[in-house]
Design an enzyme around this catalytic site. Structure first.
Site, PDB file in Angstrom:
ATOM      1  N   HIS B  60      35.086  44.493  44.009  1.00  0.00           N
ATOM      2  CA  HIS B  60      35.178  43.079  44.376  1.00  0.00           C
ATOM      3  C   HIS B  60      35.289  42.217  43.120  1.00  0.00           C
ATOM      4  O   HIS B  60      34.295  41.678  42.630  1.00  0.00           O
ATOM      5  CB  HIS B  60      33.945  42.712  45.210  1.00  0.00           C
ATOM      6  CG  HIS B  60      33.965  41.328  45.775  1.00  0.00           C
ATOM      7  ND1 HIS B  60      32.970  40.862  46.605  1.00  0.00           N
ATOM      8  CD2 HIS B  60      34.839  40.312  45.643  1.00  0.00           C
ATOM      9  CE1 HIS B  60      33.234  39.620  46.956  1.00  0.00           C
ATOM     10  NE2 HIS B  60      34.354  39.256  46.384  1.00  0.00           N
ATOM     11  N   HIS B  62      37.711  38.998  41.522  1.00  0.00           N
ATOM     12  CA  HIS B  62      38.771  38.023  41.775  1.00  0.00           C
ATOM     13  C   HIS B  62      39.304  37.501  40.439  1.00  0.00           C
ATOM     14  O   HIS B  62      38.569  37.394  39.459  1.00  0.00           O
ATOM     15  CB  HIS B  62      38.233  36.837  42.586  1.00  0.00           C
ATOM     16  CG  HIS B  62      37.721  37.186  43.944  1.00  0.00           C
ATOM     17  ND1 HIS B  62      38.521  37.717  44.919  1.00  0.00           N
ATOM     18  CD2 HIS B  62      36.482  37.083  44.494  1.00  0.00           C
ATOM     19  CE1 HIS B  62      37.803  37.916  46.025  1.00  0.00           C
ATOM     20  NE2 HIS B  62      36.561  37.550  45.789  1.00  0.00           N
ATOM     21  N   ARG B 125      41.819  34.810  43.317  1.00  0.00           N
ATOM     22  CA  ARG B 125      40.609  34.010  43.521  1.00  0.00           C
ATOM     23  C   ARG B 125      40.458  33.722  45.022  1.00  0.00           C
ATOM     24  O   ARG B 125      41.379  33.211  45.672  1.00  0.00           O
ATOM     25  CB  ARG B 125      40.756  32.695  42.765  1.00  0.00           C
ATOM     26  CG  ARG B 125      39.542  31.780  42.866  1.00  0.00           C
ATOM     27  CD  ARG B 125      39.908  30.376  42.381  1.00  0.00           C
ATOM     28  NE  ARG B 125      40.170  30.295  40.959  1.00  0.00           N
ATOM     29  CZ  ARG B 125      39.265  29.872  40.052  1.00  0.00           C
ATOM     30  NH1 ARG B 125      38.072  29.485  40.443  1.00  0.00           N
ATOM     31  NH2 ARG B 125      39.596  29.822  38.779  1.00  0.00           N
ATOM     32  N   ALA B 126      39.303  34.053  45.578  1.00  0.00           N
ATOM     33  CA  ALA B 126      39.103  33.897  47.025  1.00  0.00           C
ATOM     34  C   ALA B 126      39.145  32.423  47.420  1.00  0.00           C
ATOM     35  O   ALA B 126      39.816  32.032  48.379  1.00  0.00           O
ATOM     36  CB  ALA B 126      37.779  34.523  47.439  1.00  0.00           C
ATOM     37  N   HIS B 232      36.909  38.252  53.757  1.00  0.00           N
ATOM     38  CA  HIS B 232      36.466  37.272  52.758  1.00  0.00           C
ATOM     39  C   HIS B 232      37.084  35.922  53.076  1.00  0.00           C
ATOM     40  O   HIS B 232      38.292  35.760  53.044  1.00  0.00           O
ATOM     41  CB  HIS B 232      36.900  37.737  51.363  1.00  0.00           C
ATOM     42  CG  HIS B 232      36.099  37.145  50.243  1.00  0.00           C
ATOM     43  ND1 HIS B 232      35.893  35.787  50.115  1.00  0.00           N
ATOM     44  CD2 HIS B 232      35.440  37.724  49.204  1.00  0.00           C
ATOM     45  CE1 HIS B 232      35.152  35.572  49.030  1.00  0.00           C
ATOM     46  NE2 HIS B 232      34.860  36.723  48.468  1.00  0.00           N
ATOM     47  N   TYR B 248      30.822  31.553  52.427  1.00  0.00           N
ATOM     48  CA  TYR B 248      31.061  32.979  52.160  1.00  0.00           C
ATOM     49  C   TYR B 248      30.075  33.847  52.971  1.00  0.00           C
ATOM     50  O   TYR B 248      30.459  34.797  53.652  1.00  0.00           O
ATOM     51  CB  TYR B 248      30.853  33.296  50.666  1.00  0.00           C
ATOM     52  CG  TYR B 248      31.997  32.936  49.752  1.00  0.00           C
ATOM     53  CD1 TYR B 248      32.912  31.932  50.082  1.00  0.00           C
ATOM     54  CD2 TYR B 248      32.158  33.580  48.532  1.00  0.00           C
ATOM     55  CE1 TYR B 248      33.949  31.607  49.220  1.00  0.00           C
ATOM     56  CE2 TYR B 248      33.199  33.253  47.667  1.00  0.00           C
ATOM     57  CZ  TYR B 248      34.093  32.264  48.007  1.00  0.00           C
ATOM     58  OH  TYR B 248      35.109  31.941  47.145  1.00  0.00           O
ATOM     59  N   HIS B 277      29.469  40.424  49.584  1.00  0.00           N
ATOM     60  CA  HIS B 277      28.208  39.706  49.378  1.00  0.00           C
ATOM     61  C   HIS B 277      27.082  40.428  50.114  1.00  0.00           C
ATOM     62  O   HIS B 277      26.304  39.813  50.853  1.00  0.00           O
ATOM     63  CB  HIS B 277      28.336  38.244  49.841  1.00  0.00           C
ATOM     64  CG  HIS B 277      29.660  37.638  49.470  1.00  0.00           C
ATOM     65  ND1 HIS B 277      30.633  37.360  50.375  1.00  0.00           N
ATOM     66  CD2 HIS B 277      30.183  37.334  48.252  1.00  0.00           C
ATOM     67  CE1 HIS B 277      31.713  36.895  49.753  1.00  0.00           C
ATOM     68  NE2 HIS B 277      31.456  36.856  48.466  1.00  0.00           N
ATOM     69  N   GLU B 337      31.562  40.979  41.863  1.00  0.00           N
ATOM     70  CA  GLU B 337      32.307  39.716  41.969  1.00  0.00           C
ATOM     71  C   GLU B 337      32.269  38.997  40.621  1.00  0.00           C
ATOM     72  O   GLU B 337      31.931  37.825  40.535  1.00  0.00           O
ATOM     73  CB  GLU B 337      31.755  38.829  43.084  1.00  0.00           C
ATOM     74  CG  GLU B 337      32.778  37.772  43.512  1.00  0.00           C
ATOM     75  CD  GLU B 337      32.329  36.909  44.682  1.00  0.00           C
ATOM     76  OE1 GLU B 337      31.290  37.214  45.278  1.00  0.00           O
ATOM     77  OE2 GLU B 337      33.037  35.942  44.995  1.00  0.00           O
TER      78      GLU B 337
END
Lengths: 396, 396
Positions: B60, B62, B125-126, B232, B248, B277, B337
């Site tokens: 995970h 980004h 990038r989420a 996500h 999130y 997460h 992350e």
């Protein structure tokens, strides 16, 4: 304020405490209320923990076993939502005292007795509030019916139930609209708190966050009356959110982050809000929240701990252990949401999932901290509660 | 499938393993891939845990350090959202290879090396996906730009990054619309997975739940390509939801409950979805979810464990301990992350909040289970990954 427990015979009733339980309850209450109880602070996590027989206040109980006549009234009201002339009046609800007693005798009273829970702070069914249905009048009438029924339960069984009210919220309508019903419940019905729905839209989150001035009239009235609120959503009208499995927990998590990112408690330093269901996702992600606050140059989470509290509605031992490990013991209030979201027996333990008292008993807490969680903290967070317990003969 | 780690010198690079790390990584991978590794299964939770020097796949990551030209392109696109004639073409992005390398060298590469993370599954990038902005064309063009840039990162640094794509989702538009871009990313760009936004509306949750047939064309394509998805959300356009602190986590929690209440994996028995997460609120409320499934006469949570996985983006030790205690070790994939939601140093530990490798190292896991969490599980969940690692010389 001093509170003293009334000793008597029997383990499951708070006015019927065996000697050991009495002393333990007293020590804990003393700690919760500021008296010295350091001597009782030895850690007592054991393989088979002792049952706690002191005062136990379940701060989160909903009336999920309503009399049929009450639900029938609501059905008539909802059916008439587009034809207000057909809407029933709150005074149309006809339920006898025996029906009220019977509605809780087989479940809540039985489980309180079996589990050793002294009493519950009792509010209308959360999922039933349905603030997204109809308009402000719909919400007000239904809140009156619901709160009046809670008042009857609490009046008939004052040793077992103390009232907490539903507010007549409506999406897009100022929470100022709720203050009269809140005042009626507190001043006339003797309620000690309220439930605040952070999303009256039922899963579409169309109102402003709790930190917005939109909410300030409600916060002002709560401060004036010195009653706390439990931040609790109602039913989900959004298919994405299962009510008790997602919407409830999301509401809790969202509210906490609204507090982290705002100055709400600078404006209302004595406002107290309880986040139910163990605080949603918050304790599990305590490091994330500490880190986010730090990155955003917000005050540390400890700055919220005079205003924000968590209940113990977490239905397994590892969750309760984590909660009590990361959240200060002054900020955790015992609760089981019984009879509520989860009703079964956990095959891994042989006990009810929602028998949260067992998890708190087994957690690595000192006796003093445990007594705070079971009763002392609730007596502080709900300042109108000690007088209710005295009046009911539960404490001196 | 067999995977063997290439031994060499140095601790932070997976192709540069000291002897002890090599053997440990090998044992773990063996277990993750089905070989016998029982001998390595002694519990090794210690006050000062040994650093894990085997293969470590961060599933995970980004691209949160995009080149300025890429963000400028997006700004031009968003500015032109109501005037499509002014919208830039994806081919207008001009970034040199040196700029691409520089964009990750100071942060991701440095932190991978310092922390002993071998490589990251790397996606746009989420929060930047912004599916709620503009229309389907807006989303497609931006996805092409974003995915092409990930491809350049992964192509230039194949030992450190493997691509995971953004999908061109749009509220109200069938996810069938995403299948061509997914296929391009997997077949032409060599990506191994995708991110699936369960709420393209950005916090208003106006599309159907993931279990709805609305989503089936996407699930069919993912099954056909044998790529998993990470569930996500993107940015929150709803003031109620702080993005990384609420939206999130709520997305994670909501998705899990959609799986509990549906037969999605009966229809797609080989579909694999990762809930990031740490699974939102789910592990903390594992008892609630077990109890809800039981009350609803749904299959037990174990029935989901062939399809649903959790990452380790939980930023404190008690949270990781709980995650690894309640979720089967086959269902947890290492992730941090990084560089992502939380960037600071935890004053309680002196280490970065998001240095999740330390927490996993300190957790009470056998070495075999730890190696599964660090690498073996990812190699199973992302079946296209082993070939990528072989091609990069990370494993044989």
């Amino acid at each position: 304020m001093t509170v003293k427990i009334e000793p008597a015979a029997g383990a499951s009733c708070p006015c019927c405490l065996p000697r050991r339980g009495f002393m333990r309850g007293l020590a804990g209450l003393g700690a919760g209320l500021g008296a010295a109880a350091a001597a009782a602070s030895s850690i007592s996590a054991q393989a088979e923990p002792a049952r706690h027989t002191g005062l136990v206040i379940d701060c989160h109980g909903h009336y999920t076993t309503e009399p049929a006549a009450m639900l029938a009234w609501r059905k008539r009201q909802v059916d008439a939502v587009n034809d207000p002339a057909q809407s029933p009046s709150p005074s149309d609800v006809k339920v006898s005292d025996d029906e009220v007693r019977a509605s809780v005798s087989d479940r809540q009273l039985k489980l309180q007795s079996e589990r050793g829970i002294s009493l519950a702070l009792f509010s209308p069914r959360a999922g039933g509030m349905g603030h997204h249905i109809g308009n402000a009048r719909t919400s007000l009438d239904w809140s009156i019916v619901s709160n009046d029924m809670i008042h009857r339960v609490a009046s008939l069984m004052p040793k077992n139930f103390v009232g907490v009210c539903q507010l007549p919220q409506t999406p897009g309508v100022s929470p100022r609209n709720c203050t009269a019903e809140l005042e009626r419940c507190v001043k006339e019905l003797g309620f000690v708190g309220c439930n605040v729905n952070p999303d009256p839209s039922g899963g579409y989150w169309t109102d402003p966050p709790l930190s917005d001035r939109f909410w300030y009239p409600l916060w002002e009235k709560m401060v004036e009356l010195d009653v706390p609120g439990m931040v609790h959503v109602s039913a989900s009208a959004n298919r994405n959110f299962h009510a008790t499995g997602a919407h409830y927990i999301n509401g809790d998590t969202s509210a906490f982050m609204q507090f982290v990112t705002s100055d709400l408690f600078k404006d209302f330093p004595t406002l107290r809000l309880i986040i139910p269901h163990g605080g949603g996702a918050v304790p599990y992600h305590w490091g994330r929240y500490r880190g986010l606050a730090q990155d955003m140059k917000r005050p540390p989470l400890s700055a919220l701990m005079g205003n924000v509290f968590f209940d113990t509605c977490v239905y397994h031992q590892p969750g309760i252990d984590l909660l009590l490990k990361v959240v200060p013991s002054d900020n955790v209030l015992f609760a089981s949401e019984m009879v509520g979201a989860v009703n079964g027996i956990d095959p891994e333990t042989g006990h009810a999932y929602d028998d949260t008292k067992r998890y708190v008993e087994a957690a690595a807490l000192s006796d003093a901290d445990r007594a705070k969680v079971f009763a002392g903290n609730a007596l502080k967070v709900y300042p109108r509660l000690p007088d209710k317990l005295r009046a009911a003969g539960l404490v001196h």
